[in-house]
Motif scaffolding. Structure first.
Motif, mmCIF file in Angstrom:
data_model
loop_
_atom_site.group_PDB
_atom_site.id
_atom_site.type_symbol
_atom_site.label_atom_id
_atom_site.label_comp_id
_atom_site.label_asym_id
_atom_site.label_seq_id
_atom_site.Cartn_x
_atom_site.Cartn_y
_atom_site.Cartn_z
ATOM 1 N N LYS A 143 -0.939 -8.338 10.605
ATOM 2 C CA LYS A 143 -1.121 -9.799 10.566
ATOM 3 C C LYS A 143 -1.517 -10.251 9.151
ATOM 4 O O LYS A 143 -1.096 -11.307 8.684
ATOM 5 C CB LYS A 143 -2.202 -10.241 11.552
ATOM 6 N N MET A 144 -2.342 -9.446 8.482
ATOM 7 C CA MET A 144 -2.695 -9.756 7.101
ATOM 8 C C MET A 144 -1.437 -9.755 6.225
ATOM 9 O O MET A 144 -1.166 -10.719 5.504
ATOM 10 C CB MET A 144 -3.681 -8.726 6.563
ATOM 11 N N PHE A 145 -0.655 -8.688 6.307
ATOM 12 C CA PHE A 145 0.566 -8.586 5.498
ATOM 13 C C PHE A 145 1.525 -9.738 5.794
ATOM 14 O O PHE A 145 2.176 -10.259 4.893
ATOM 15 C CB PHE A 145 1.268 -7.249 5.761
ATOM 16 N N THR A 181 -8.049 -3.645 -0.328
ATOM 17 C CA THR A 181 -6.658 -4.019 -0.050
ATOM 18 C C THR A 181 -6.458 -5.522 0.101
ATOM 19 O O THR A 181 -5.601 -6.117 -0.537
ATOM 20 C CB THR A 181 -6.184 -3.399 1.273
ATOM 21 N N ARG A 182 -7.238 -6.108 1.011
ATOM 22 C CA ARG A 182 -7.019 -7.503 1.376
ATOM 23 C C ARG A 182 -7.168 -8.438 0.165
ATOM 24 O O ARG A 182 -6.306 -9.276 -0.109
ATOM 25 C CB ARG A 182 -8.045 -7.886 2.444
ATOM 26 N N ASP A 224 -3.989 -5.709 13.101
ATOM 27 C CA ASP A 224 -4.684 -6.612 12.171
ATOM 28 C C ASP A 224 -4.149 -6.454 10.751
ATOM 29 O O ASP A 224 -3.974 -7.446 10.027
ATOM 30 C CB ASP A 224 -6.194 -6.345 12.174
ATOM 31 N N ARG A 270 -4.892 5.966 3.130
ATOM 32 C CA ARG A 270 -6.071 6.089 2.301
ATOM 33 C C ARG A 270 -6.406 4.802 1.549
ATOM 34 O O ARG A 270 -7.570 4.452 1.368
ATOM 35 C CB ARG A 270 -5.821 7.221 1.292
ATOM 36 N N SER A 271 -5.356 4.093 1.087
ATOM 37 C CA SER A 271 -5.615 2.946 0.215
ATOM 38 C C SER A 271 -5.661 1.625 0.968
ATOM 39 O O SER A 271 -5.429 0.580 0.402
ATOM 40 C CB SER A 271 -4.558 2.890 -0.886
ATOM 41 N N CYS A 272 -5.914 1.627 2.274
ATOM 42 C CA CYS A 272 -5.952 0.348 2.981
ATOM 43 C C CYS A 272 -7.078 0.286 4.004
ATOM 44 O O CYS A 272 -7.765 1.267 4.266
ATOM 45 C CB CYS A 272 -4.604 0.035 3.615
ATOM 46 N N SER A 273 -7.254 -0.915 4.583
ATOM 47 C CA SER A 273 -8.378 -1.171 5.474
ATOM 48 C C SER A 273 -8.327 -0.333 6.738
ATOM 49 O O SER A 273 -9.314 -0.220 7.449
ATOM 50 C CB SER A 273 -8.405 -2.643 5.869
ATOM 51 N N ILE A 317 0.861 -1.176 0.000
ATOM 52 C CA ILE A 317 0.000 0.000 0.000
ATOM 53 C C ILE A 317 0.902 1.231 0.000
ATOM 54 O O ILE A 317 2.040 1.183 0.469
ATOM 55 C CB ILE A 317 -0.932 0.044 1.235
ATOM 56 N N GLU A 318 0.373 2.333 -0.557
ATOM 57 C CA GLU A 318 1.179 3.548 -0.685
ATOM 58 C C GLU A 318 0.755 4.649 0.281
ATOM 59 O O GLU A 318 1.433 5.660 0.396
ATOM 60 C CB GLU A 318 1.122 4.063 -2.117
ATOM 61 N N LYS A 370 -10.941 1.889 7.014
ATOM 62 C CA LYS A 370 -12.257 1.363 7.429
ATOM 63 C C LYS A 370 -12.311 1.133 8.938
ATOM 64 O O LYS A 370 -13.268 0.581 9.454
ATOM 65 C CB LYS A 370 -12.539 0.023 6.726
ATOM 66 N N GLY A 371 -11.233 1.458 9.657
ATOM 67 C CA GLY A 371 -11.241 1.314 11.100
ATOM 68 C C GLY A 371 -10.472 0.093 11.590
ATOM 69 O O GLY A 371 -10.475 -0.223 12.768
ATOM 70 N N GLU A 372 -9.781 -0.617 10.682
ATOM 71 C CA GLU A 372 -9.006 -1.784 11.105
ATOM 72 C C GLU A 372 -7.785 -1.320 11.905
ATOM 73 O O GLU A 372 -7.194 -0.278 11.607
ATOM 74 C CB GLU A 372 -8.531 -2.549 9.864
ATOM 75 N N PHE A 407 -7.091 -15.220 11.614
ATOM 76 C CA PHE A 407 -5.820 -14.852 10.968
ATOM 77 C C PHE A 407 -5.372 -15.960 10.004
ATOM 78 O O PHE A 407 -4.891 -15.688 8.905
ATOM 79 C CB PHE A 407 -4.735 -14.533 12.002
ATOM 80 N N PRO A 438 -11.872 -6.828 7.263
ATOM 81 C CA PRO A 438 -11.397 -6.294 8.541
ATOM 82 C C PRO A 438 -12.467 -6.319 9.630
ATOM 83 O O PRO A 438 -13.647 -6.191 9.348
ATOM 84 C CB PRO A 438 -11.037 -4.849 8.188
ATOM 85 N N ARG A 439 -12.010 -6.520 10.870
ATOM 86 C CA ARG A 439 -12.932 -6.428 12.014
ATOM 87 C C ARG A 439 -12.773 -5.029 12.634
ATOM 88 O O ARG A 439 -11.710 -4.417 12.525
ATOM 89 C CB ARG A 439 -12.594 -7.473 13.064
ATOM 90 N N ILE A 440 -13.801 -4.591 13.302
ATOM 91 C CA ILE A 440 -13.661 -3.373 14.090
ATOM 92 C C ILE A 440 -13.638 -3.789 15.559
ATOM 93 O O ILE A 440 -12.558 -3.986 16.114
ATOM 94 C CB ILE A 440 -14.788 -2.359 13.788
#
Lengths: 316, 316, 316
Positions: free
Chosen positions: A97-99, C58-59, A94, A82-85, A78-79, A88-90, C288, C270-272
């Motif tokens: 852990k995804m990465f 993203t994911r 988390d 803005r361009s990631c979760s 991601i750059e 969205k509030g992640e 995960f 993603p979870r909140i």
């Protein structure tokens, strides 16, 4: 495989002993031909580097990408936030852990100090701090040291001036820390009074008995130094624009100023006008080489961390 | 290795002789199976293409990326000024020097004419102009010529109509320049009076004795031509919307208009409504093939420039 | 090569028979070591995956990228409508034809239901639906099923609760459809009355004689189930904020709630805050792992579709 280099992650230059730095610089030197595309390499074939740039940074991002790809690997990333979760509030945890599930190593850039350390504590893959706020940017320091060594042949016994915004500039903080590991180094700090080197950094140098001198113009030290490491002074740092305009000139390097002298000029880039372009075609200009040196040094880091990682050794 | 193709960089189609164009078209033809993924290729393994898109362009960017990756190489890049250090005040020259250190060739897209030429003068790696303002877009012209040759078997002796915005459209300027290198070509320029072909282009054709005719509707020439090269008319070009609406219909191609005729239709894409979709499933439609042809042609360019570059030959 | 798996594209989980799902899950299992980077793979060398993300994600995007790159292939793409020719007025059909020319398979994400199907009808390469509006997200369902099978050893004979926003959540719709293909599965739908499972989904389950129970709190079913599949409840779904705050607590899972129970917890992320972080270090946490499972499952899909495609078989 004997693990000479013991760090799992690269978070702060303060975690390095001199032999760790020397190991990376030696590895970088061996990788120069691949970095220059004179040789091809499959060392990291099939490996993925996860670029977590919560804050944009072209130069750092592109050099990590080229380094990974020259080694036969590839990247995802991601750059910006803005361009990631995260938008969205992640939580950052988390997202990390995804990465981790998709990558063999992570590069982190974030505006807050400590984020890289936090992430390195919760994932199993190596983490590289690519700049966290006013904190550290250790791979920049390694490529700065590599440039000095390559251009002058040594780091010991040198007189080095750091110029510009020494208060907020993280590259000059990390570089001062690292130079304290070398023998007989003398430092000169050239900054307006508003932007002087922070007490913590000076305190560290005192503890290590590294001599340093604080001055407020380049002229005062230009005859004494081997290296002039220039950084940008942002006018936003000054409450008073007149004050900024008054002092600005004392921190600009040009060709005339260096005539007949044997000093190399470095800069982490981007520059605005603190190095006059008439220096570009002189022997003093090492800032473009320094920019290129990001590639062999970051290749050395990626290769070392990924191959040292137990996850990878499993393969052999 | 004998360097048949002598250009270090591709800046303007005007720098090409006919044999240079023919060389690229021949190479492209040989690379078709790789472009279609019927064969695998390691020709540019380990090489990095630097994409400097100061202005966004999906089609051009994606086709360069696919071309580089089909050849076994990889890419780094920026997609707009917003995402690079230029937004921090860095000069284009410094940005280019950075990219040079990380790449084996550069592709430049910029809204200002002359930027690609400027960069090609200060870096050692090959530079490809991927569109600079109202200036040139030479690789588009090469893929246009490739499409004509592949579909009809020749470029000599053809009657070719260029339709639409001939005043501001850089593809039609470059294409006219290039067609002037072929034998016995006749050109038809179909445009409203507000958007006629510029005098400089007509002047060039006069000098080379290329016959051309200016008309203002497709109907007038549709029985005479082998190729209809359509471009978009942007309504923003007209001060008066009524004027635009009045003339618009004369520059739209549809199935009925071409019934019984042996003409191929091309378009640099994206199209809006200047080619009716009822043409998509007819034999006249060559615009989708033309879009694909970007891949073998750009592969030929990348392969030729990177392998001809002394930096690379060093490897052998 | 015998084509056991017959689908050219993956548009909806409803197109799958049980044997098709089992085929993908088996393939994914065989690809685990490559997904974990313990083994290297050239299976899709030279192949390009076109990522058409008209809407950011993203994911999903990063896991498709990693999957393609772990298989030796590479990617091109757009990350939002903003960055492509659609913003200039180009039709989605034309954009898709362009991508077809540059790619060996396409992944589509769009806010409108049906876009993936539309594109799959006009291109020759395989198309993968990566989420279209309130419609389907079939590869998410496949990785959900893979996670259940890997963690528990089977899908038949399980009691599975779907929790949260069952009205708008496309993952729970697709998952319910798919679970209907397995033997002796019992479903529990846990949702506030405003966000209950749509009638169409219930109707499908009735037709297949799959028993299901609708309840409105986790407590009611927590002692009965093997799997708790949690999704986020967005407060925007409620006209009345008080109403949202009143019911919210009944849909949050935490450690205490699961003590002594043998249930796994999943979440598409993603979870909140619908899963308390105190669950992260318990045996219940499979979310995960589920995120990682995107890689082997999407690898299996990419490998199968691209190698089954006649365009590719041409190579052999």
């Amino acid at each position: 495989m004997i693990k000479i280099f013991k760090l799992k992650s690269i978070i702060s230059i303060k975690d390095f002993e001199r032999k760790d730095i020397d190991y990376i610089l030696d590895e970088a030197s061996k990788l120069e031909d691949i970095a220059k595309s004179k040789e091809c390499c499959d060392e990291l074939k099939g490996k993925i580097l996860g670029l977590m740039f919560f804050e944009p940074s072209t130069r750092t991002r592109l050099s990590f990408e080229t380094s990974m790809k020259r080694l036969g690997g590839n990247c995802i990333g991601i750059e910006s936030t803005r361009s990631c979760s995260v938008s969205k509030g992640e939580s950052i945890a988390d997202t990390a852990k995804m990465f981790e599930g998709y990558s063999d190593a992570l590069v982190i850039r974030h505006e807050l100090e400590g984020v890289s350390k936090f992430i390195s504590d919760i994932v199993d893959v190596p983490v590289i701090n690519a700049g966290d706020g006013a904190g550290q940017h250790p791979t920049q320091t390694l490529l700065d040291l590599y440039t000095i060594k390559k251009e002058i042949g040594q780091i010991d016994n040198l007189k080095i001036a750091l110029v510009g915004d020494l208060k907020f500039g993280r590259t000059v903080h990390s570089l001062s820390n690292a130079l304290g590991l070398y023998d007989n180094v003398e430092l000169y700090f050239v900054a307006p009074k508003e932007l002087k080197m922070p007490q913590e950094v000076l305190h560290d140098l005192n503890k290590k008995n590294i001599p340093y001198t604080e001055v407020d113009s380049i002229e005062e030290i230009i005859d004494k130094v081997d290296v002039l490491y220039v950084t940008r002074i942002q006018k936003e740092r000054f409450g008073d624009l007149d004050e900024y305009l008054k002092i600005k000139g004392a921190y600009i390097v040009n060709k005339k100023m260096l005539e007949g002298k044997d000093v190399i000029v470095m800069h982490p880039l981007p520059r605005i006008d603190e190095i006059a372009t008439d220096l570009d075609n002189t022997k003093h200009n090492k800032y473009f080489n320094q920019a290129f040196n990001a590639v062999p040094v970051r290749m050395a880091i990626l290769k070392t961390l990924i191959k040292n990682n137990p996850k990878w050794n499993h393969m052999e």
